[in-house]
Every structure is written in structure tokens, then in C-alpha cells.
Design an enzyme around this catalytic site. Structure first.
Site, mmCIF file in Angstrom:
data_model
loop_
_atom_site.group_PDB
_atom_site.id
_atom_site.type_symbol
_atom_site.label_atom_id
_atom_site.label_comp_id
_atom_site.label_asym_id
_atom_site.label_seq_id
_atom_site.Cartn_x
_atom_site.Cartn_y
_atom_site.Cartn_z
ATOM 1 N N ASP A 246 0.844 -1.208 0.000
ATOM 2 C CA ASP A 246 0.000 0.000 0.000
ATOM 3 C C ASP A 246 0.878 1.256 0.000
ATOM 4 O OD1 ASP A 246 -2.459 -1.574 0.322
ATOM 5 O OD2 ASP A 246 -1.627 -2.028 2.283
ATOM 6 N N HIS A 274 -4.924 -3.140 6.651
ATOM 7 C CA HIS A 274 -4.766 -3.441 5.229
ATOM 8 C C HIS A 274 -6.152 -3.805 4.683
ATOM 9 C CE1 HIS A 274 -3.072 -4.907 1.511
ATOM 10 N NE2 HIS A 274 -3.654 -6.069 1.690
#
Ligand SMILES: NC(=O)c1ccc[n+]([C@@H]2O[C@H](COP(=O)([O-])OP(=O)(O)OC[C@H]3O[C@@H](n4cnc5c(N)ncnc54)[C@H](O)[C@@H]3O)[C@@H](O)[C@H]2O)c1
Length: 434
Positions: A246, A274
Site C-alpha cells: 500500500d 490493510h
């Protein structure tokens, strides 16, 4: 005398345990071995009170090299014998679960090449698969054999975490069930949580006491929490959940918008889970050393599009590619490990999901939350200082925190904290889902 039906793998594990002369471990394993398995069976008679106490180190070494190895990796070698290998460090044990999966198919070859731990670091790869993937696991081991990596000195494959995690110094936990059609996030938490509870128990018994654990299998933050809670003998600080993909995606989007190459982007934090509640932080991020807000003069893009693009990048990629990101995930696992084994550049930091235990950012304790960290390169980390949190950022962080606290309540039965109570705020997605 207890008579137990064991697979050939389990038998080899017993031999390993015997060679370690640990009666307590031996007894513990006998309970675990009661599970049915589809692999080849052999009938074993074992006496829990007749563990031999005089096995010599030589016998230990030979039983290990004959049983815990695959193909060419069963050959003996002497790292001290050749000029080139004399200066190498001692062998490092790296366990990888989900080793027959798509991410591992990229990662294992990076690990074996020396790209991750260095060109003077010989490596032993211990590969964990599921019963269904065992044949494929053999295929992976064959490809590793055929790659002739000088640094790759041992490869073993198994479906038993107690065997694979023996003496592991790194455990990269990738294997997990994917979320099937119609499956709620709560169901996924339970199914995969059980895998990580079992693996935590195994790490607790057989891994190196300072093993570093990186959980990739989703939902990775809560899986990491479950794994950690089941491994009380290993420092909580050693458990990580992968949010580096990410971070890398956020860096790429900022670079694109600013029209700079991505090596000019630093101090990017992914806060939280996440999942699609993750918070890519543009407040603290820098481009060419300047605050992003001074370089990208478009508050609307930063506050709305940027976050949404990072959160949904995985889904966009699936639409194009027809499958989820594996290569870039493997790269981000390498980045994540290298961030812990090399010193963080001055003034910068990296994101990783870590156990909240005394943070200064005001984040709830006792969850695994992605935060900005720095490392001296010794495998350990500290939380970054000089981080600003304004009201906008705080509100978003709180949303991800609420989700992780709810996930924790959902898996209380797996963390030893009583009955589970599942009240997830919404059925949020993993970044790769749509
Ligand atoms: N954190 C992140 O940034 C991130 C990014 C991408 C994918 N992921 C997650 O990583 C996981 C793996 O992704 P993939 O694309 O490699 O999946 P994959 O389906 O290709 O591979 C998973 C492998 O794990 C094996 N497996 C299942 N249960 C196991 C167990 N108990 N022990 C050992 N092995 C087991 C399966 O047989 C399979 O071979 C998924 O949960 C995915 O959602 C996380």
C-alpha cells in the site's frame, strides 16, 4: 507405549525432535500428530517415556540432512572449504508458508538470489504448503533446484508448521484461504484466523526465540494479532503485517501527480488496517524533501482521489490482469524485510503493521496497526518521531482503528480472550477486492 499412525513427514519430524533430545517437545508433538492426513501413512510405535538421551551430534546432523531436505539440497557441503564461501555469514533459516502460491512464486527466487539478505548470506528455505498444494510445492522445490543459486543451501518442504518453523529466524506467512463469493469478512477472519492461531502455536514451540514474523495472508493485521497471541514466548514486537504494498502504491500515485520519479517521494505512511479503511498519509509525506501539500497544490485530489486510488489499486489491477497482484506484493515483502535489516535513511521512515503497545500517536493499544517506523538495520524498529496528525488525518485513522478493534472482538476465541462477538462496522473489502 503409545501407538500412533503417522505420516512419513510426521515420522521425520519425530526423528528431528528425538535428535534434539527434548522430552517435553516430543510429548507435545504426539498430541498434534493425532490429526488425520491424506499423505502416505506409516504406523509408528512411540514411547513417550523412552526418549533416547544419548544421541550424538553426528547422528543429529546426519538424520537432519537425510530427512529435512529436498533433492539436490540433500547433498552435503562445507561452507568453510571453498575460498568464495569462507567469508559468508552462517546459514539463515527462512520459513515461507503458502509457498506454492502466486506471491511465493516470485518471492522465493528473490530470497534465493541474495537480493533480500545480501550476497554473503547463505539461506535455507523451509516451505510450508497445504495438503492440496503439496504436489505443487514439490514443483516449486524442483524449480529452485534447477535455478542453481549459489546461496541457496537447503530447501525442505512440508505441510506441518511444527516441522517447517523449526529454528526459523524469519517466518513469512503468506498462505491463506482467499475470500470466496458471498463470504463475509467475518467468515474470512474465522477461517484464516484458525490457520494463524495454529501457526502461532507452532512458532512458539519450535522457532528461534527471536524469529521475525511477517504476516501477508489476509486479513493480515488481525491474522498477525492472532499469531502473536498464540506465541507468547516470542516478543510481540517481532510480529508484522504487510502494508508495504500500500505504501509503494501511494508513493507511485504521488510521484505520478507531481511529475517526479518515485525515488523523490519519502515519508509515506499507511496508517491502520490493510483494508479499504487504510489511510495513506499525504500530510507527512514529502517530495524532494518538501511537504507534499506544498508540491501538489490540489487539496481535493489529495483528500479524495489519492486515498481512493491507493485503496482500490488492487481491484483495478485484477480487472486488467485477471488475477491479484503477486509480483508487486513479493517486491513489497522484500522491501519490508530490507527495511528491517538495513538502516533507514536519515529523516525517512517506512510503514509496517505492528503491535500497538505504548505508541505516542494516540492509537488504541493491543491491535496490529500500520504505523511509520525506523530501523537501525538489526531487525528491530522504533516508531517514527516528528509525525503530525491533524483533525482530518485523525478522523480517518479512527475509522481504521474502529475496524481493527471490531475485528479483534470477532476473533476473541482465537486469541484466548473469551467469546467472540462480531459487530464489524461495515463489510469492508481487502484492497484487492471489489
Ligand atoms: N498484505 C498484502 O499486502 C497482500 C497483498 C496481496 C495478497 N495478500 C494475501 O496473500 C495471501 C496469498 O496470496 P497468493 O496470491 O499467493 O494466493 P494463492 O492462492 O496463489 O496462494 C496461497 C497458497 O497458500 C496455500 N495455503 C492455504 N492454506 C495454507 C496453510 N494453512 N498453510 C500453508 N499454506 C496454505 C494454498 O494452498 C496456496 O498454495 C492471500 O491471503 C492474499 O489475500 C496480501
Amino acid at each position: 507405549m503409545a501407538v500412533t499412525e503417522l505420516t512419513h513427514l510426521e515420522t521425520s519430524f519425530l526423528h528431528t525432535q528425538l535428535s534434539f533430545k527434548t522430552t517435553r517437545l516430543f510429548n507435545t508433538r504426539c498430541q498434534v500428530l493425532g490429526r488425520p492426513r491424506n499423505a502416505n501413512k506409516v504406523l509408528c510405535s512411540v514411547s513417550t517415556n523412552q526418549v533416547p538421551s544419548t544421541i550424538t551430534p553426528q547422528q543429529t546432523d546426519s538424520s537432519k540432512s537425510k530427512r529435512d531436505c529436498y533433492g539436490v539440497f540433500c547433498l552435503t557441503y562445507d561452507l568453510e572449504a571453498e575460498e568464495k564461501t569462507k567469508s559468508w555469514k552462517s546459514l539463515i533459516n527462512v520459513a515461507v508458508s503458502g509457498a506454492a502460491g502466486m506471491i511465493s512464486n516470485h518471492l522465493l527466487f528473490k530470497l534465493a538470489s541474495g537480493e533480500v539478505f545480501g550476497q554473503d548470506q547463505p539461506i535455507a528455505l523451509k516451505l510450508l504448503g497445504s495438503e492440496r498444494s503439496f504436489q505443487a510445492l514439490e514443483g516449486v522445490a524442483m524449480e529452485l533446484e534447477d535455478s542453481l543459486y549459489p546461496l541457496l543451501r537447503e530447501v525442505s518442504i512440508s505441510i506441518d508448521p511444527y516441522e517447517v518453523f523449526q529454528d526459523a529466524e524469519w517466518a513469512l506467512l503468506i498462505g491463506a484461504r482467499p475470500r470466496g463469493p458471498g463470504m463475509e469478512r467475518a467468515d474470512l477472519l474465522d477461517i484464516n484466523g484458525q490457520i494463524f492461531a495454529e501457526q502461532g502455536k507452532a512458532l512458539n514451540v519450535v522457532a528461534s526465540r527471536n524469529v521475525k514474523v511477517l504476516v501477508v495472508g489476509n486479513p493480515c493485521n488481525t491474522n498477525a494479532l492472532i499469531c502473536m497471541k498464540n506465541a507468547p514466548n516470542i516478543p510481540a514486537k517481532n510480529f508484522h503485517a504487510l502494508t508495504r504494498l500500500d505504501e509503494n502504491r501511494a508513493k507511485c500515485q504521488l510521484a505520478l501527480k507531481a511529475g517526479v520519479f518515485y525515488d523523490k517521494v519519502s515519508n509515506v505512511t499507511i496508517w491502520g488496517n490493510h483494508s479499504t479503511t487504510q489511510v495513506p498519509d499525504f500530510l507527512n509525506a514529502r517530495i524532494n524533501g518538501f511537504p507534499v501539500k506544498d508540491v501538489i497544490n490540489d487539496a481535493k485530489w489529495l483528500e479524495e482521489e489519492f486515498t481512493q486510488k491507493v485503496q482500490t489499486r488492487g481491484g483495478a489491477l485484477i480487472k486488467k490482469w485477471g488475477r491479484s497482484s503477486a509480483a508487486s506484493t513479493a517486491v513489497s515483502i522484500v522491501d519490508s524485510i530490507r527495511s528491517l535489516v538495513t538502516p533507514t535513511p536519515n529523516g525517512d521512515w517506512f510503514s509496517t503493521g505492528v503491535y500497538t503497545n505504548g505508541n505516542t500517536y494516540g492509537i488504541a493499544e493491543d491491535i496490529v496497526f500500520s504505523m511509520p517506523c525506523r530501523s537501525d538495520g538489526d531487525g528491530d524498529y522504533e516508531l517514527a518521531k516528528d509525525v503530525i496528525i491533524d483533525d482530518f488525518l485523525r478522523a480517518r485513522i479512527k475509522k481504521s482503528e474502529a475496524e481493527l478493534l471490531a475485528e479483534k472482538r470477532c476473533v476473541a476465541h482465537l486469541t484466548g480472550e473469551g467469546n467472540a462477538f462480531c459487530d464489524l462496522p461495515e463489510d469492508t473489502m481487502l484492497p484487492g477486492e471489489q
